[in-house]
Scaffold this motif. Structure first.
Motif, short mmCIF file in Angstrom:
data_model
loop_
_atom_site.label_atom_id
_atom_site.label_comp_id
_atom_site.label_asym_id
_atom_site.label_seq_id
_atom_site.Cartn_x
_atom_site.Cartn_y
_atom_site.Cartn_z
N GLU A 159 0.84 -1.20 0.00
CA GLU A 159 0.00 0.00 0.00
C GLU A 159 0.87 1.26 0.00
O GLU A 159 0.59 2.22 -0.71
CB GLU A 159 -0.93 0.00 1.22
N PHE A 160 1.94 1.24 0.80
CA PHE A 160 2.86 2.37 0.78
C PHE A 160 3.52 2.50 -0.59
O PHE A 160 3.72 3.59 -1.10
CB PHE A 160 3.93 2.22 1.87
N GLY A 161 3.84 1.33 -1.18
CA GLY A 161 4.47 1.34 -2.51
C GLY A 161 3.53 1.94 -3.55
O GLY A 161 3.94 2.79 -4.36
N GLN A 162 2.28 1.54 -3.49
CA GLN A 162 1.28 2.07 -4.43
C GLN A 162 1.12 3.58 -4.21
O GLN A 162 1.02 4.35 -5.17
CB GLN A 162 -0.06 1.37 -4.22
N ALA A 163 1.13 4.00 -2.95
CA ALA A 163 1.00 5.42 -2.64
C ALA A 163 2.14 6.21 -3.28
O ALA A 163 1.92 7.25 -3.91
CB ALA A 163 0.99 5.63 -1.13
N LYS A 164 3.35 5.70 -3.11
CA LYS A 164 4.50 6.43 -3.66
C LYS A 164 4.39 6.55 -5.18
O LYS A 164 4.69 7.59 -5.74
CB LYS A 164 5.80 5.72 -3.28
N GLU A 165 3.96 5.47 -5.81
CA GLU A 165 3.82 5.50 -7.28
C GLU A 165 2.75 6.49 -7.70
O GLU A 165 2.95 7.30 -8.59
CB GLU A 165 3.43 4.11 -7.79
N LEU A 166 1.60 6.41 -7.05
CA LEU A 166 0.48 7.28 -7.47
C LEU A 166 0.76 8.75 -7.17
O LEU A 166 0.37 9.62 -7.95
CB LEU A 166 -0.81 6.82 -6.79
N LEU A 167 1.43 9.02 -6.06
CA LEU A 167 1.72 10.42 -5.72
C LEU A 167 2.60 11.06 -6.79
O LEU A 167 2.58 12.27 -6.98
CB LEU A 167 2.38 10.51 -4.34
N GLN A 168 3.35 10.22 -7.50
CA GLN A 168 4.19 10.76 -8.58
C GLN A 168 3.37 11.26 -9.76
O GLN A 168 3.88 11.96 -10.63
CB GLN A 168 5.19 9.70 -9.05
N GLU A 169 2.10 10.88 -9.80
CA GLU A 169 1.25 11.36 -10.89
C GLU A 169 0.86 12.82 -10.70
O GLU A 169 0.33 13.45 -11.60
CB GLU A 169 0.02 10.46 -11.04
#
Lengths: 321, 139
Positions: free
Chosen positions: A113-123
């Motif tokens: 979930e943290f990994g997904q957050a980091k990826e999405l925040l880059q959008e």
């Protein structure tokens, strides 16, 4: 939230009129300024920009309670909603200098979930995203998993400060000290750190404080407050402009105490009931019709207007139809 | 899940087919040992006793709408208590004296703890500390 503004008994010193522009939404964003607790419109433009926000003003964005990993009925498409919010931020007339995330980045503190957050925040096309942890980011192993991904200054601490464009930003953590039968707290160690941190800041510097759980008691019976918040606010009172940004309660509320304005934000995951809402005994996710959900989720743009102690706020739901 | 394993162990030793078949167990035993009526009676009594023990052995506490139900229970030492989260929000079970602590329990997750000593064990949810309950352990 519409209901909230329609309440005949709507005036409550601890729950002043919200700043959301939902009730009067006409396709244009209204910039509210807060003077003595009474919101006052500064002006309106299209597309969420602010006339008051001249180019030399410093603008940033608050998002909150993304709960990445949540997949229940109250919002089966967290990611889709987040992407709409990211598009809104990317389309702002004045590019924000940074984004702050006021906690509950994840739903269950899972590494993925943290990994997904980091990826999405880059959008979000932004240089810096600063987070503070929510209690959902502190499950099982405390803040270890969170800090692996969101250690902002390499100190391995959930609290930190930094200066940007003449504004002193402070990130606090009030999600670890839960004691039976009471509200959460910041804890003595953090208060001592805050005192030390503020000792170097001039009282004319605008201060923005980030903390997940409100630093004022919104509804004690649901734990919507911080037991030792006054200890922190005491240290902030000498400053001319203090803006406290909170999440946790998934809705826009505000309180003004002298020079200190405290604001909670909408979530990007799911709505929660109004504080102590009649007929709902607990602060769990509220299921609303799919067509209503996007009106209750959203982002906030804040602008530091030079010469004014109050920040200009615009709360923008992801669905403005 | 472990609590069921516990029961099947008990069944194997013959006197605690506790839940639903104590009479059946008794009569099967009696048929196999027609001369052992006194022993049969003893087994029957043991089965009855273990029925009571069995009912107490697996109390379960539900978590619904941010509340523990039942909020207060009394059990005998050695009793395993099970909590199940029925909410969409994660919760934890945390002893006030820190003697036990669950991981975060998502929807339908369970937590078990065996209370070995007498006492009053107050507990709460670390995410929502207004959620409290108590387990009284009495001989």
């Amino acid at each position: 939230m519409n209901d909230q503004q329609d309440r005949p008994d709507g005036f409550d010193p601890s729950r002043r009129k919200t700043l959301t522009c939902l009730a009067g939404w006409t396709g244009a964003a209204v910039v509210w300024s807060v003077v003595g607790g009474v919101p006052r419109a500064l002006g309106a433009t299209n597309g969420g920009g602010a006339k008051a926000a001249a180019k030399d003003n410093f603008t940033f964005v608050q998002i909150s309670d993304t709960h990445f990993g949540f997949h229940k009925d109250a919002n089966p498409d967290i990611v889709g909603g987040f992407r709409r919010a990211a598009a809104d931020i990317n389309a702002l007339a004045q590019r924000p200098a940074l984004v702050v995330h006021t906690g509950d980045v994840s739903h269950l503190s899972k590494p993925e979930e943290f990994g997904q957050a980091k990826e999405l925040l880059q959008e979000i096309r932004i240089d810096r995203v600063h987070t503070v942890p929510g209690e959902h980011d502190a499950l099982d192993d405390g803040l270890a998993g969170y800090l692996k991904n969101f250690d902002h200054d390499g100190r391995n601490q959930a609290w930190y400060s930094f200066d940007q464009a003449g504004v002193h930003f402070i990130g606090l953590s009030n999600v670890l000290n839960f004691k039976m039968g009471t509200m959460t707290s910041l804890g003595d160690e953090q208060i001592a750190w805050l005192k030390k941190d503020l000792a170097h800041v001039s009282h004319s510097t605008p201060v923005v404080v980030l903390a997940h759980i409100p630093l004022w008691t919104v509804h004690a019976a649901w734990g919507w407050g911080t037991a030792d918040a006054d200890e922190a606010l005491k240290l902030l009172r000498p400053f001319g402009s203090v803006t406290v940004l909170n999440g946790h309660i998934h809705q826009v509320l505000q309180k003004v105490e002298g020079n200190i304005a405290l604001h909670t934000a909408m979530s990007l995951a799911y709505p929660l009931p109004k504080p102590g809402q009649e007929g709902i005994g607990e602060p769990g996710p509220v299921k609303v019709p799919a067509s209503e959900l996007g009106k209750l989720l959203g982002t906030r743009q804040l602008t530091v207007v030079r010469g004014r102690s109050e920040l200009a706020l615009v709360d923008t739901p992801i669905d403005r139809s | 899940m472990n609590m069921y394993a516990n029961q099947s162990t008990a069944s194997r030793v013959g006197w605690a087919s506790a839940h639903d078949c104590s009479f059946g167990a008794k009569s099967r035993w009696a048929k196999a040992h027609p001369t052992g009526s006194l022993i049969g009676l003893l087994v029957f009594m043991l089965a009855m006793l273990s029925d009571i023990a069995g009912a107490m052995e697996t109390p379960s506490i539900g978590i619904t709408k941010f509340a523990f139900a039942p909020k207060e229970i009394t059990v005998a030492p050695g009793t395993k208590v099970t909590w199940t989260n029925h909410d969409e929000t994660p919760h934890t079970i945390s002893a006030a004296d820190k003697s036990f602590l669950s991981k975060a329990m998502d929807t339908d997750d369970r937590f078990e703890y065996t209370f070995s000593t007498e006492g009053d064990f107050a507990y709460f949810c670390t995410l929502h500390p207004f959620m409290t309950g108590i387990v009284h352990v009495r001989k």
